[in-house]
Scaffold this active site. Sequence first.
Site, PDB file in Angstrom:
ATOM      1  N   ARG A  87      -4.412  -5.027   2.289  1.00  0.00           N
ATOM      2  CA  ARG A  87      -5.018  -5.604   1.093  1.00  0.00           C
ATOM      3  C   ARG A  87      -5.011  -7.126   1.230  1.00  0.00           C
ATOM      4  O   ARG A  87      -4.072  -7.718   1.761  1.00  0.00           O
ATOM      5  CB  ARG A  87      -4.246  -5.192  -0.171  1.00  0.00           C
ATOM      6  CG  ARG A  87      -4.479  -3.742  -0.594  1.00  0.00           C
ATOM      7  CD  ARG A  87      -5.899  -3.563  -1.101  1.00  0.00           C
ATOM      8  NE  ARG A  87      -6.211  -2.219  -1.567  1.00  0.00           N
ATOM      9  CZ  ARG A  87      -6.797  -1.288  -0.830  1.00  0.00           C
ATOM     10  NH1 ARG A  87      -7.091  -1.525   0.447  1.00  0.00           N
ATOM     11  NH2 ARG A  87      -7.087  -0.102  -1.346  1.00  0.00           N
TER      12      ARG A  87
ATOM     13  N   HIS B  57     -14.346  -5.246   5.662  1.00  0.00           N
ATOM     14  CA  HIS B  57     -13.668  -4.087   5.058  1.00  0.00           C
ATOM     15  C   HIS B  57     -14.212  -2.779   5.640  1.00  0.00           C
ATOM     16  O   HIS B  57     -14.665  -1.887   4.923  1.00  0.00           O
ATOM     17  CB  HIS B  57     -13.803  -4.100   3.532  1.00  0.00           C
ATOM     18  CG  HIS B  57     -12.677  -3.363   2.850  1.00  0.00           C
ATOM     19  ND1 HIS B  57     -12.159  -3.739   1.645  1.00  0.00           N
ATOM     20  CD2 HIS B  57     -11.965  -2.254   3.215  1.00  0.00           C
ATOM     21  CE1 HIS B  57     -11.188  -2.914   1.288  1.00  0.00           C
ATOM     22  NE2 HIS B  57     -11.049  -2.011   2.245  1.00  0.00           N
TER      23      HIS B  57
END
Length: 310
Positions: free
Chosen positions: A225, A273
């Site tokens: 994250r 991502h």
Amino acid sequence: MTNVLFAAETKLWPVYAPLLRAAFAETGLGGITLETDLPPEEVDYIVYSPGSTLQDFTPYTRCKAVLNLWAGVENVTRNATLTQPLARMVDPGMEQAMVEWVTGHTLRHHIGMDRYIHGLGGAWSRIIPPLAPDRPVTVLGLGALGSACARALAGLHFPVRGWSRSPKDIPGVTCFSGEDGLKAALEGAQIVSLLLPSTPGTRHIMTDETFALLAKGAVLLNSGRGALVDDEALLRALDSGQVSHATLDVFHVEPLPEEHPFWSHPGVTVTPHISSETRPPTASRVIAENVRRGEAEEPFLHLVDRAAGY
């Protein structure tokens, strides 16, 4: 009749609808209604993603569980109206993808591939890398994804240290936990892979202080994250040479803003991502198994601990 509400982004419905119906059939579940619009009081399960328009769970009084399509749940655990059991996605396809991303970029930096791909240092600049047993690697986060990556790296003969907030035991991996264990896990690491969830306790776990523990010229991989890294501290570590390169797949703001210095920094690789997207075919089977368990009054898989946040 069991009613399943699909409450995720609209674009996902045509992808998941046939796969979920097939998975329900394979699991032996009959009498399943799967729709995007059902009376709240008649819904038994919710297939969910945080980007859904559904934000108030209060009317879903019959709902037995909310089944998240993504591994990350930080955007839904703080919803006070969500009182139903919440399961996060632990998907074999996602696990395989993360292992491939982490091992691929670990080997890339271990071998020094960038030097030759980009022609750095001249056409015949020979720098012989050490063998894997001489390259200490640390994995922060030993959940399903982190444990799989740690085992894969250990299988390549890297000396792997792992850290988690609660004690873990993984064959071939030296495991640490707690605040004192974090320092021991990071000290002297040459490659660090971040695979922690985003919680108040993990926010900015990589700071000036923790970067200073690493071996000079270490490499950072972040596919966990964005909030795990203090961006300004990372830029300072890169500019000082304490960190030689950072390969980052997750960010505080996504998409990463065009003006962010990571885009232009020579010591940063940005990937958008892509490290571990949920794979609909395998994720659908995970969802179906949890619905089967709910109907059989068996424990759900992958329930989220609300207090821990993951």
